[in-house]
Design a protein around this motif. Structure first.
Motif, mmCIF file in Angstrom:
data_model
loop_
_atom_site.group_PDB
_atom_site.id
_atom_site.type_symbol
_atom_site.label_atom_id
_atom_site.label_comp_id
_atom_site.label_asym_id
_atom_site.label_seq_id
_atom_site.Cartn_x
_atom_site.Cartn_y
_atom_site.Cartn_z
ATOM 1 N N LYS A 120 -2.420 -11.149 -3.735
ATOM 2 C CA LYS A 120 -2.496 -10.523 -2.418
ATOM 3 C C LYS A 120 -3.902 -10.001 -2.117
ATOM 4 O O LYS A 120 -4.470 -10.284 -1.069
ATOM 5 C CB LYS A 120 -1.481 -9.386 -2.320
ATOM 6 C CG LYS A 120 -1.531 -8.668 -0.974
ATOM 7 C CD LYS A 120 -0.445 -7.614 -0.864
ATOM 8 C CE LYS A 120 -0.566 -6.875 0.468
ATOM 9 N NZ LYS A 120 0.463 -5.858 0.634
ATOM 10 N N THR A 158 -5.501 2.378 5.535
ATOM 11 C CA THR A 158 -4.348 3.118 5.028
ATOM 12 C C THR A 158 -4.557 4.622 5.118
ATOM 13 O O THR A 158 -3.674 5.385 4.771
ATOM 14 C CB THR A 158 -4.076 2.773 3.546
ATOM 15 O OG1 THR A 158 -5.258 3.048 2.783
ATOM 16 C CG2 THR A 158 -3.706 1.320 3.359
ATOM 17 N N HIS A 190 3.126 -1.074 8.545
ATOM 18 C CA HIS A 190 2.695 -0.857 7.166
ATOM 19 C C HIS A 190 1.481 -1.734 6.884
ATOM 20 O O HIS A 190 1.605 -2.942 6.801
ATOM 21 C CB HIS A 190 3.854 -1.227 6.232
ATOM 22 C CG HIS A 190 3.745 -0.559 4.916
ATOM 23 N ND1 HIS A 190 4.119 0.748 4.720
ATOM 24 C CD2 HIS A 190 3.286 -1.002 3.744
ATOM 25 C CE1 HIS A 190 3.897 1.068 3.462
ATOM 26 N NE2 HIS A 190 3.385 0.042 2.851
ATOM 27 N N PRO A 191 0.298 -1.118 6.756
ATOM 28 C CA PRO A 191 -0.895 -1.957 6.583
ATOM 29 C C PRO A 191 -0.818 -2.808 5.320
ATOM 30 O O PRO A 191 -0.262 -2.374 4.311
ATOM 31 C CB PRO A 191 -2.035 -0.950 6.498
ATOM 32 C CG PRO A 191 -1.413 0.367 6.256
ATOM 33 C CD PRO A 191 -0.012 0.308 6.747
ATOM 34 N N SER A 192 -1.365 -3.994 5.398
ATOM 35 C CA SER A 192 -1.328 -4.894 4.259
ATOM 36 C C SER A 192 -2.284 -4.437 3.160
ATOM 37 O O SER A 192 -1.958 -4.460 1.983
ATOM 38 C CB SER A 192 -1.680 -6.308 4.756
ATOM 39 O OG SER A 192 -2.213 -7.071 3.721
ATOM 40 N N GLY A 193 -3.460 -4.000 3.567
ATOM 41 C CA GLY A 193 -4.422 -3.496 2.584
ATOM 42 C C GLY A 193 -4.879 -4.550 1.603
ATOM 43 O O GLY A 193 -5.204 -4.229 0.458
ATOM 44 N N THR A 237 0.846 -1.187 0.000
ATOM 45 C CA THR A 237 0.000 0.000 0.000
ATOM 46 C C THR A 237 0.884 1.241 0.000
ATOM 47 O O THR A 237 1.983 1.239 0.515
ATOM 48 C CB THR A 237 -0.903 0.025 1.251
ATOM 49 O OG1 THR A 237 -0.066 -0.135 2.404
ATOM 50 C CG2 THR A 237 -1.921 -1.084 1.220
ATOM 51 N N ARG A 238 0.359 2.289 -0.631
ATOM 52 C CA ARG A 238 1.048 3.580 -0.607
ATOM 53 C C ARG A 238 0.106 4.607 0.007
ATOM 54 O O ARG A 238 -1.093 4.538 -0.247
ATOM 55 C CB ARG A 238 1.416 4.002 -2.027
ATOM 56 C CG ARG A 238 2.520 3.122 -2.611
ATOM 57 C CD ARG A 238 3.020 3.709 -3.904
ATOM 58 N NE ARG A 238 2.573 2.909 -5.026
ATOM 59 C CZ ARG A 238 3.034 3.090 -6.276
ATOM 60 N NH1 ARG A 238 3.898 4.043 -6.520
ATOM 61 N NH2 ARG A 238 2.605 2.340 -7.256
ATOM 62 N N PRO A 239 0.536 5.615 0.726
ATOM 63 C CA PRO A 239 1.920 5.951 1.034
ATOM 64 C C PRO A 239 2.560 4.926 1.971
ATOM 65 O O PRO A 239 1.828 4.118 2.535
ATOM 66 C CB PRO A 239 1.779 7.313 1.720
ATOM 67 C CG PRO A 239 0.398 7.330 2.293
ATOM 68 C CD PRO A 239 -0.420 6.492 1.370
ATOM 69 N N PRO A 240 3.867 4.996 2.164
ATOM 70 C CA PRO A 240 4.775 6.011 1.633
ATOM 71 C C PRO A 240 5.109 5.787 0.161
ATOM 72 O O PRO A 240 5.127 4.645 -0.298
ATOM 73 C CB PRO A 240 6.033 5.819 2.493
ATOM 74 C CG PRO A 240 6.006 4.374 2.855
ATOM 75 C CD PRO A 240 4.572 3.997 2.980
ATOM 76 N N LEU A 244 -5.875 -3.309 -4.994
ATOM 77 C CA LEU A 244 -4.824 -2.644 -4.215
ATOM 78 C C LEU A 244 -3.850 -1.886 -5.107
ATOM 79 O O LEU A 244 -3.516 -0.749 -4.841
ATOM 80 C CB LEU A 244 -4.072 -3.706 -3.388
ATOM 81 C CG LEU A 244 -2.758 -3.295 -2.729
ATOM 82 C CD1 LEU A 244 -2.992 -2.256 -1.658
ATOM 83 C CD2 LEU A 244 -2.074 -4.508 -2.123
#
Lengths: 639, 229
Positions: free
Chosen positions: A482, B67, B44-47, A328-331, A525
């Motif tokens: 994922k 997120t 850091h979330p997996s999402g 995932t972003r950010p960062p 995602l």
């Protein structure tokens, strides 16, 4: 850097350039044969051609030199060679084989007859033979990234330097890094990896991330079916990309960079490796570049071929030794990328634009293309088009010009049906959409994407449902698994499409397919998942009638889906004197009737298409019928 | 400590801190947002589950709340037609690869799929999708618990506990695409793996994929830290 140091860098470069120019000039004092040995050339047989030239030149004791060059973009005419002989324009010959190679040595190099009948084009303007600009393609093409591709030896750095290569770096090292960044920002160069994000802003974000270790990564994980631009560039002119990466590294303050090249591109890996070695030897890479205070080391990282590793976060994870799965972003990578450090990741083409922008200026670059999309677009033009190859046209050129003028339209006189643009993440555009200009924004509006630049031309024989299924099958297999939408959504979509192409589609399927496609687009995602439904969404938008024919009439209009067609031999066209189809049939489904004509036993037929291909043009008796029910009608008539 | 922020969830004024993820702020304040893969404490979330979508004011597309960093005066709605559509679709997709039959599922009382269905009024059956084939086998080699992959939703909580909290690393993700699974190194059975049977993965599992064998639930079962506090 003070004025003296900058002058010292310039002086050192001037010497490099002068030496290289002198060496290359000496080479061209005699006859030179340049053989296109990029992967496209090799696949078409360039290596035996090169050997034939070498053999004959040696036998005849000629002073001619034979040089490997990359791909000049005319892949349809490979193997290609360019013969330069003092007193003649440099001439390019296509469709070479060993015999023609021997003949060209005899006739041209020995007897001064350039065999114009075999020549395709001359490189320099002259009175006897047309040049690139005299062809329709030359009118539309404008080469920035591909400028040197196919004309210089990628294995000899002096060829690039002699054409002013690394001059942009030498000049930039005399300026402050901030000035270099400003130039790229002012140029409005947009990243050529697909999304079109402004390169200058990306670089600036890495600068703003503060001091310390930073990285520059060149994304050469090109994996779309039908796309080979990045491969072509790395195999043909690796130094231009290296120079672009060094300029980027200098601007953002990185001292290390990586080429992420997929291992399926062994020749590109080899040529980049060699280019890096030579750049290091010349003091253009490593410590104190050109005697300045700038240090930068570039290395190659070979990717293992997962499509999803072209996605920036997945790429970085795979370099770190983790599973290549998007995060995932950010960062953003510019804040926290490779090893948690600010990282600039750009496509091969993006970096290749940078040196010309410095050499010729921001205004020149912005004068090409459109206001929001300056510069050119590089495409690998493939599929059912007469002139396949690597093409580069200014942004804003229409798809119609690209396909019909540059590519000379569909091959074999077939009717154009669609352009699949942007690979498995892109979409299929119909004839009616061909007048939209090629740029990031217009293509997105039409439902396709620029992607990294694959363009597959489809003709009347291509079933759009099967094409959508093909591309979706690709993304479904390449999904990392994922996230829910991409892992399961693409699987359900593929199952529905498979049912439709097999004639088992049901009313309601299209609605579910469309809903799912929209949900996968909106809910995934990463961008690979979000763009995976594009081939389905665009074909549903532009070719819905074909889907409906499959579902409601069990008919494949393009006669492509095997479950929905039957092969039939028309008795009135078939000849008693011919047996070709019988021999071609692998399952002995074709038999000779009492009257001597041929017929197909549908029970045994596996629809391999052999009979249709082998039936002599004089008869053309084999046809395909869809829906299969038409067969009873035909056979009824016969009886 | 980060700066305090006042935000609005479904119009309700809530105090939070800048930089916090919205999902945890909502859950802390008793506002339920469907989620499976979210792990508190994971930086850091997996999402990956794509269930925690919310609608941010001024933003046309729904975003995942796991997120979404809180900023002052952020205003979100936990429901909107777009959010509901994505959640419904993601939920049905997960069900299409999940062996149903809640009656004989050991986790029926704590199942988070059931909870999501109840909260959002979703059906625990497939309405438009076909059930996908599963070749999953049940691993009952461990002494205290069973791993039934046909009920795994790939949220990754067990993997996180095993690797990051207990630091055993018996479980991990393997394979790609539709074949992605939670498994042991080289796919050996749990008994042959490095599993120490701490049982925390079983408590972390939101579905019936990991459950204790009859009477084997450890008396001193720890509080699973992936959802706590």
């Amino acid at each position: 850097m003070n004025g003296n140091a900058a002058a010292a860098v310039r002086e050192r470069y001037r010497k490099l350039e002068a030496d290289a120019a002198a060496r290359i000039k000496a080479i061209y004092n005699g006859p030179v044969i340049r053989v296109g040995t990029a992967t496209c050339g090799i696949a078409a047989g360039a290596l035996p051609v090169k050997e034939a030239f070498a053999r004959v030149v040696e036998e005849k004791g000629l002073p001619a030199k034979i040089i490997d060059v990359g791909c000049m973009g005319h892949c349809y005419a490979e193997p290609l060679v360019i013969i330069s002989k003092p007193g003649f324009p440099s001439l390019c010959y296509g469709y070479l084989d060993e015999d023609l190679a021997a003949r060209l040595v005899d006739d041209f190099l020995i007897n001064d007859d350039p065999c114009y009948e075999f020549a395709l084009v001359a490189l320099e303007p002259n009175d006897v033979f047309p040049t690139f600009s005299d062809f329709p393609r030359g009118v539309y093409e404008q080469k920035i990234v591909l400028e040197h591709c196919g004309f210089i030896d990628p294995g000899d750095i002096d060829h690039y330097i002699a054409r002013g290569g690394y001059g942009a770096l030498a000049a930039a090292l005399g300026k402050a890094p901030a000035g270099v960044l400003d130039t790229v920002k002012e140029s409005h160069l947009r990243g050529r990896g697909g999304a079109g994000f402004p390169a200058g802003l990306k670089w600036e974000a890495a600068v703003k991330a503060g001091p310390g270790e930073k990285y520059v990564i060149c994304n050469a994980d090109e994996g779309d079916p039908g796309a080979f631009m990045d491969r072509g560039i790395l195999e043909s002119c690796p130094h231009q990309v290296i120079e672009g990466m060094l300029l980027c590294a200098y601007a953002v303050g990185a001292e290390r960079g990586y080429f992420y090249i997929r291992a399926e591109y062994p020749l590109a890996v080899e040529r980049v490796r060699r280019a890096l070695e030579q750049a290091r030897e010349k003091g253009l890479l490593g410590g104190a570049i050109l005697g300045s205070g700038f240090n930068c080391e570039l290395e190659i990282f070979q990717g293992s071929g997962a499509f999803v590793c072209g996605e920036a976060t997945a790429l970085v994870r795979s370099m770190e030794g983790k599973m290549g799965i998007p995060a995932t972003r950010p960062p953003r990578l510019a804040q926290s990328g490779y090893r948690g450090r600010p990282t600039v990741l750009n496509n091969v083409k993006t970096f290749a634009y940078v040196p010309p922008i410095f050499n010729r200026g921001v205004e020149w670059f912005k004068s090409i293309g459109t206001d929001d999309n300056p510069g050119t677009a590089v495409f690998s033009l493939v599929g059912k088009v007469a002139h396949t190859g690597l093409v580069e046209v200014p942004m804003g050129t229409t798809l119609r010009q690209l396909i019909f003028e540059v590519g000379e339209g569909p091959a074999n006189g077939k009717a154009f049906k669609a352009a699949q643009i942007g690979g498995p993440s892109g979409g299929c555009l119909p004839e009616a959409a061909l007048d939209i200009p090629i740029d990031f924004d217009s293509l997105q509006e039409a439902g396709a994407i620029m992607g990294s630049g694959g363009l597959v031309v489809l003709d009347e024989d291509d079933c759009m449902v099967a094409i959508a299924r093909y591309f979706l099958e690709f993304t479904q297999q390449e999904s990392c698994g994922k996230c829910t939408f991409c892992r399961l959504g693409t699987k359900h979509m593929l199952d529905i499409l498979t049912r439709i192409t097999e004639g088992c589609g049901e009313p309601g399927d299209l609605e579910i397919l469309e809903e799912l496609a929209e949900d996968v687009r909106d809910g995934s995602l990463c961008n690979l998942g979000a763009t995976a439904p594009n081939p389905v969404l665009t074909t549903l938008r532009y070719f819905r009638d074909e889907y409906e024919a499959h579902i409601f009439e069990k008919r494949c209009p393009a006669l492509m889906c095997k479950e929905l067609i039957v092969y039939y031999i028309e008795p009135q066209k078939c000849s008693k004197l011919c047996n070709v189809c019988v021999g071609s049939c692998p399952t002995e489904a074709i038999y000779t009737r009492d009257d001597g004509l041929k017929a197909i036993d549908q029970e045994k037929c596996v629809k391999c298409d052999n009979c249709l291909k082998t039936c002599p043009p004089d008869y053309n008796a084999v046809i395909k019928l869809s829906p299969p029910g038409l067969l009873t009608e035909k056979e009824g008539k016969k009886a | 400590m980060s700066k305090p922020a006042t935000i609005f969830i479904d119009g309700r004024k809530i105090d939070a801190f800048e930089g916090e993820k919205l999902l945890w702020v909502a859950l802390r304040n008793g506002i339920y947002i469907p989620n499976l893969c979210a792990i508190r404490g994971k930086e850091h979330p997996s999402g990956s589950c794509r269930l925690c979508y919310v609608q941010v004011e001024g933003c046309s597309e729904p975003v995942t709340s796991c997120t979404l960093s809180v900023t002052d005066s952020l205003s979100v709605q936990t429901r909107s037609p777009q959010v509901d559509r994505l959640v419904k679709s993601a939920f049905e997709l997960l069900l299409s690869h999940h062996r149903l039959g809640c009656r004989d599922c050991a986790k029926r009382k704590s199942c988070e799929l059931l909870k999501i269905a109840k909260e959002r009024g979703l059906k625990m059956k497939l309405t438009r999708l076909a059930l996908l084939d599963q070749e999953a086998e049940v691993d009952d080699s461990a002494e205290t618990f069973v791993f039934d992959r046909s009920r795994c939703v790939l949220c990754g909580r067990c993997v996180w506990i095993c690797r990051e909290v207990i630091k055993v690393g018996a479980l991990g993700f393997s394979r790609r695409g539709i074949k992605r699974v939670v498994t042991t190194f080289q796919d050996v059975s749990l008994a042959q793996s490095g599993c120490i049977e701490c049982g925390l993965c079983v408590e972390a599992c939101p579905s019936g994929a990991l459950y204790f064998k009859e009477g084997k639930k450890p008396a001193a079962a720890g509080q699973c830290s992936c959802r706590g506090g």
